[in-house]
Design a protein around this motif. Structure first.
Motif, PDB file in Angstrom:
ATOM      1  N   GLY A  17      35.123 -10.071 -20.799  1.00 45.06           N
ATOM      2  CA  GLY A  17      33.671  -9.935 -20.731  1.00 45.06           C
ATOM      3  C   GLY A  17      32.955 -11.064 -20.056  1.00 45.06           C
ATOM      4  O   GLY A  17      32.319 -10.876 -19.020  1.00 45.06           O
ATOM      5  N   SER A  18      33.008 -12.259 -20.629  1.00 43.53           N
ATOM      6  CA  SER A  18      32.216 -13.358 -20.081  1.00 43.53           C
ATOM      7  C   SER A  18      32.937 -14.049 -18.926  1.00 43.53           C
ATOM      8  O   SER A  18      34.146 -14.276 -18.972  1.00 43.53           O
ATOM      9  CB  SER A  18      31.895 -14.385 -21.177  1.00 43.53           C
ATOM     10  N   LEU A  19      32.173 -14.374 -17.885  1.00 44.70           N
ATOM     11  CA  LEU A  19      32.700 -15.054 -16.704  1.00 44.70           C
ATOM     12  C   LEU A  19      31.807 -16.253 -16.409  1.00 44.70           C
ATOM     13  O   LEU A  19      30.668 -16.331 -16.874  1.00 44.70           O
ATOM     14  CB  LEU A  19      32.746 -14.096 -15.515  1.00 44.70           C
ATOM     15  N   LEU A  20      32.329 -17.200 -15.667  1.00 38.04           N
ATOM     16  CA  LEU A  20      31.592 -18.438 -15.411  1.00 38.04           C
ATOM     17  C   LEU A  20      30.300 -18.178 -14.651  1.00 38.04           C
ATOM     18  O   LEU A  20      30.267 -17.402 -13.686  1.00 38.04           O
ATOM     19  CB  LEU A  20      32.459 -19.407 -14.609  1.00 38.04           C
ATOM     20  N   ARG A  21      29.223 -18.841 -15.080  1.00 38.91           N
ATOM     21  CA  ARG A  21      27.936 -18.752 -14.391  1.00 38.91           C
ATOM     22  C   ARG A  21      27.896 -19.719 -13.214  1.00 38.91           C
ATOM     23  O   ARG A  21      28.608 -20.730 -13.200  1.00 38.91           O
ATOM     24  CB  ARG A  21      26.786 -19.131 -15.338  1.00 38.91           C
ATOM     25  N   THR A  22      27.031 -19.410 -12.264  1.00 36.12           N
ATOM     26  CA  THR A  22      26.812 -20.334 -11.150  1.00 36.12           C
ATOM     27  C   THR A  22      25.899 -21.470 -11.621  1.00 36.12           C
ATOM     28  O   THR A  22      25.144 -21.337 -12.594  1.00 36.12           O
ATOM     29  CB  THR A  22      26.131 -19.622  -9.971  1.00 36.12           C
ATOM     30  N   ASP A  23      25.949 -22.585 -10.913  1.00 36.84           N
ATOM     31  CA  ASP A  23      25.082 -23.710 -11.245  1.00 36.84           C
ATOM     32  C   ASP A  23      23.607 -23.324 -11.130  1.00 36.84           C
ATOM     33  O   ASP A  23      22.774 -23.766 -11.926  1.00 36.84           O
ATOM     34  CB  ASP A  23      25.385 -24.902 -10.331  1.00 36.84           C
ATOM     35  N   SER A  24      23.290 -22.497 -10.119  1.00 41.54           N
ATOM     36  CA  SER A  24      21.891 -22.106  -9.934  1.00 41.54           C
ATOM     37  C   SER A  24      21.394 -21.268 -11.107  1.00 41.54           C
ATOM     38  O   SER A  24      20.236 -21.401 -11.537  1.00 41.54           O
ATOM     39  CB  SER A  24      21.728 -21.333  -8.617  1.00 41.54           C
ATOM     40  N   LEU A  25      22.259 -20.426 -11.658  1.00 42.24           N
ATOM     41  CA  LEU A  25      21.865 -19.617 -12.811  1.00 42.24           C
ATOM     42  C   LEU A  25      21.644 -20.497 -14.040  1.00 42.24           C
ATOM     43  O   LEU A  25      20.648 -20.348 -14.755  1.00 42.24           O
ATOM     44  CB  LEU A  25      22.934 -18.565 -13.103  1.00 42.24           C
ATOM     45  N   LEU A  26      22.548 -21.423 -14.284  1.00 37.18           N
ATOM     46  CA  LEU A  26      22.406 -22.326 -15.431  1.00 37.18           C
ATOM     47  C   LEU A  26      21.149 -23.181 -15.302  1.00 37.18           C
ATOM     48  O   LEU A  26      20.418 -23.390 -16.284  1.00 37.18           O
ATOM     49  CB  LEU A  26      23.646 -23.219 -15.551  1.00 37.18           C
ATOM     50  N   LYS A  27      20.886 -23.657 -14.096  1.00 41.69           N
ATOM     51  CA  LYS A  27      19.707 -24.495 -13.874  1.00 41.69           C
ATOM     52  C   LYS A  27      18.423 -23.710 -14.114  1.00 41.69           C
ATOM     53  O   LYS A  27      17.487 -24.198 -14.774  1.00 41.69           O
ATOM     54  CB  LYS A  27      19.717 -25.042 -12.437  1.00 41.69           C
ATOM     55  N   LYS A  28      18.383 -22.484 -13.597  1.00 33.78           N
ATOM     56  CA  LYS A  28      17.165 -21.685 -13.747  1.00 33.78           C
ATOM     57  C   LYS A  28      16.936 -21.298 -15.208  1.00 33.78           C
ATOM     58  O   LYS A  28      15.794 -21.292 -15.686  1.00 33.78           O
ATOM     59  CB  LYS A  28      17.236 -20.435 -12.873  1.00 33.78           C
ATOM     60  N   ARG A  29      18.025 -20.997 -15.937  1.00 39.24           N
ATOM     61  CA  ARG A  29      17.858 -20.672 -17.354  1.00 39.24           C
ATOM     62  C   ARG A  29      17.300 -21.866 -18.119  1.00 39.24           C
ATOM     63  O   ARG A  29      16.451 -21.711 -19.004  1.00 39.24           O
ATOM     64  CB  ARG A  29      19.183 -20.212 -17.970  1.00 39.24           C
ATOM     65  N   ALA A  30      17.766 -23.049 -17.798  1.00 39.76           N
ATOM     66  CA  ALA A  30      17.252 -24.258 -18.450  1.00 39.76           C
ATOM     67  C   ALA A  30      15.766 -24.430 -18.154  1.00 39.76           C
ATOM     68  O   ALA A  30      14.976 -24.805 -19.034  1.00 39.76           O
ATOM     69  CB  ALA A  30      18.037 -25.478 -17.988  1.00 39.76           C
ATOM     70  N   GLU A  31      15.359 -24.151 -16.920  1.00 42.76           N
ATOM     71  CA  GLU A  31      13.947 -24.278 -16.548  1.00 42.76           C
ATOM     72  C   GLU A  31      13.084 -23.271 -17.300  1.00 42.76           C
ATOM     73  O   GLU A  31      11.964 -23.582 -17.716  1.00 42.76           O
ATOM     74  CB  GLU A  31      13.784 -24.086 -15.036  1.00 42.76           C
ATOM     75  N   VAL A  32      13.623 -22.055 -17.503  1.00 43.69           N
ATOM     76  CA  VAL A  32      12.898 -21.045 -18.273  1.00 43.69           C
ATOM     77  C   VAL A  32      12.779 -21.488 -19.729  1.00 43.69           C
ATOM     78  O   VAL A  32      11.705 -21.389 -20.342  1.00 43.69           O
ATOM     79  CB  VAL A  32      13.604 -19.678 -18.174  1.00 43.69           C
ATOM     80  N   ASP A  33      13.865 -21.980 -20.295  1.00 42.35           N
ATOM     81  CA  ASP A  33      13.846 -22.437 -21.684  1.00 42.35           C
ATOM     82  C   ASP A  33      12.848 -23.576 -21.887  1.00 42.35           C
ATOM     83  O   ASP A  33      12.239 -23.707 -22.956  1.00 42.35           O
ATOM     84  CB  ASP A  33      15.241 -22.897 -22.111  1.00 42.35           C
ATOM     85  N   GLU A  34      12.689 -24.391 -20.860  1.00 42.81           N
ATOM     86  CA  GLU A  34      11.754 -25.514 -20.935  1.00 42.81           C
ATOM     87  C   GLU A  34      10.326 -25.116 -20.598  1.00 42.81           C
ATOM     88  O   GLU A  34       9.406 -25.947 -20.644  1.00 42.81           O
ATOM     89  CB  GLU A  34      12.209 -26.621 -19.982  1.00 42.81           C
ATOM     90  N   GLY A  35      10.130 -23.838 -20.219  1.00 46.97           N
ATOM     91  CA  GLY A  35       8.805 -23.350 -19.897  1.00 46.97           C
ATOM     92  C   GLY A  35       8.300 -23.767 -18.529  1.00 46.97           C
ATOM     93  O   GLY A  35       7.099 -23.690 -18.252  1.00 46.97           O
ATOM     94  N   ARG A  36       9.190 -24.171 -17.639  1.00 43.28           N
ATOM     95  CA  ARG A  36       8.793 -24.669 -16.325  1.00 43.28           C
ATOM     96  C   ARG A  36       8.642 -23.554 -15.297  1.00 43.28           C
ATOM     97  O   ARG A  36       7.916 -23.714 -14.312  1.00 43.28           O
ATOM     98  CB  ARG A  36       9.796 -25.713 -15.840  1.00 43.28           C
ATOM     99  N   VAL A  37       9.352 -22.436 -15.482  1.00 41.68           N
ATOM    100  CA  VAL A  37       9.245 -21.306 -14.553  1.00 41.68           C
ATOM    101  C   VAL A  37       9.199 -20.013 -15.352  1.00 41.68           C
ATOM    102  O   VAL A  37       9.567 -19.971 -16.532  1.00 41.68           O
ATOM    103  CB  VAL A  37      10.428 -21.268 -13.553  1.00 41.68           C
ATOM    104  N   SER A  38       8.776 -18.943 -14.711  1.00 38.18           N
ATOM    105  CA  SER A  38       8.665 -17.653 -15.392  1.00 38.18           C
ATOM    106  C   SER A  38      10.029 -16.988 -15.527  1.00 38.18           C
ATOM    107  O   SER A  38      10.961 -17.273 -14.773  1.00 38.18           O
ATOM    108  CB  SER A  38       7.733 -16.727 -14.607  1.00 38.18           C
ATOM    109  N   ARG A  39      10.105 -16.083 -16.482  1.00 38.90           N
ATOM    110  CA  ARG A  39      11.339 -15.340 -16.730  1.00 38.90           C
ATOM    111  C   ARG A  39      11.766 -14.541 -15.503  1.00 38.90           C
ATOM    112  O   ARG A  39      12.957 -14.357 -15.242  1.00 38.90           O
ATOM    113  CB  ARG A  39      11.111 -14.395 -17.915  1.00 38.90           C
ATOM    114  N   SER A  40      10.803 -14.061 -14.712  1.00 37.76           N
ATOM    115  CA  SER A  40      11.130 -13.245 -13.535  1.00 37.76           C
ATOM    116  C   SER A  40      11.990 -14.010 -12.543  1.00 37.76           C
ATOM    117  O   SER A  40      12.815 -13.425 -11.839  1.00 37.76           O
ATOM    118  CB  SER A  40       9.850 -12.749 -12.861  1.00 37.76           C
TER     119      SER A  40
END
Length: 402
Positions: A17-40
């Protein structure tokens, strides 16, 4: 209960099921969690990365394609937090957990505080699927004929029960007993599976570390010495099997259901529990109404293949002989011999030939590559090499089969 499989024999090569995420995906998720960018902004990257990982799986020859769990932070996803009656709690007090549960014990030993958990606060009710859109997007990336094969992973229905101390899994003024609590959990899963089925889903896999905990002597010793517990370890195992069977009581005949019995992933690819399947094999294989078992067999901590003698003739097993935790590549010939040894035990238990038993066997990595979004101690190239190895093992044991 004899299950009607939508595929028999099983896929010879699968991943969990689970496969490694790209660095860009991990970075963007962190930015969303921090409220810096929108979920879209995150959704756009998830879409792009899922398209790429689907392409890779097809290229490597896998039929039970997943979305890599790229829309999830952890393997269990969003099912429980979005049920009415549950709330997600950040940085929960470790005192609410049973300290001898293998994952909790690992957290305590490492001075690591669980970042979040989900707990029942009221009557449980399914109010909408958070998985179905994940399935629909994945289905849009394959041909109509492949939709029945793609795989969606689900949270274990017992996940937010076993880890909590007696009396902490749900309020006593809401549910008077485990039976009442489990009845509403089962109704929620029945509703979820019904929605997924009508959307076209025919292949689901439960990810369950808890069944592996019943193989752990340390957990069992802790349970027996805990004065709060109201039932024995064996009784709890029976309760969980009944819970699963109730969750699946209304499933259509052509909905294939698998279960991955997981020993856990933590920081630096650490596992949680140890112990062979001997203690639970008979009940797990013969009482649980599941079609396919995905079992970890990458290290001696999983024990021997002897328990596979309890696997009935109408069920499949996928042998996780290749580790997803570390980059070292296993010896293919050794892995093939291990698979054949496992088949011999299945054949002996069913009084059939190894050729007959072999029809219900496949191979996989022992676990996903990123149960938590940060991933295991492997690189993308390592992951691809491991997936290629699994495919090669399958091709050489079962030539020409998917």
């Amino acid at each position: 209960m004899v299950s009607s499989l939508h595929r028999n024999p099983p896929f010879r090569a699968e991943h969990l099921g689970s496969l490694l995420r790209t660095d860009s995906l991990l970075k963007k998720r962190a930015e969303v969690d921090e409220g810096r960018v929108s979920r879209s902004k995150l959704t756009a990257i998830e879409d792009e990365d899922i398209q790429e990982i689907v392409r890779l799986q097809k290229e490597l020859g896998y039929s039970a394609i997943t979305d890599g769990e790229y829309r999830r932070h952890m393997f269990w996803g969003s099912f429980f937090p979005d049920l009415k009656g549950f709330v997600e709690i950040k940085e929960p007090d470790v005192e609410i957990f049973r300290p001898y549960m293998p994952d909790i014990a690992a957290f305590i030993e490492s001075n690591y505080k669980p970042g979040e958990s989900v707990i029942c606060v009221g009557k449980i009710r399914h109010v909408g699927s958070t998985y179905v859109d994940q399935f629909k997007f994945l289905a849009s990336l394959v041909t109509p004929g492949e939709i029945k094969n793609i795989k969606l992973t689900l949270a274990a229905p017992n996940w937010y029960h076993m880890r909590y101390k007696e009396g902490r899994a749900y309020p006593g003024d809401v549910y008077a007993s485990d039976d009442e609590y489990f009845a509403d959990i089962a109704k929620a899963y029945q509703a979820e599976l019904r929605i997924l089925y009508y959307a076209g889903c025919r292949n689901v896999q439960f990810d369950d570390p808890n069944f592996a905990y019943f193989c752990s002597e340390k957990m069992i010793a802790g349970w027996k010495t805990d004065p709060l517990n109201k039932c024995s370890v064996d009784d709890l195992l029976d309760k969980y099997i009944r819970l699963y069977n109730d969750c699946l009581a209304e499933r259509p005949f052509d909905l294939h259901v698998g279960i991955h019995v997981c020993r856990g992933n933590f920081v630096n690819s650490r596992h949680f529990s140890e112990g062979g399947y001997d203690r639970i094999a008979m009940k797990l294989f013969q009482h649980l109404n599941i079609d396919t078992y995905y079992l970890e067999y990458d290290t001696p901590r999983a024990g021997g293949f002897e328990p596979l003698a309890y696997l009935p003739k109408h069920k499949n097993v996928i042998l996780g002989v290749v580790t997803s935790k570390f980059p070292e590549i296993e010896d293919k010939e050794v892995m093939k011999k291990r698979v054949m040894a496992a088949i011999e035990f299945i054949a002996k238990g069913n009084q059939e030939t190894a050729e007959e038993s072999s029809k219900r066997v496949g191979v996989s990595p022992q676990c996903g590559f990123a149960s938590h979004s940060s991933g295991n101690s492997v690189t993308r190239d390592d992951m691809i090499a491991k997936l290629k190895l699994v495919r090669e093992i399958a091709d050489e044991i079962w030539p020409g089969e998917p």
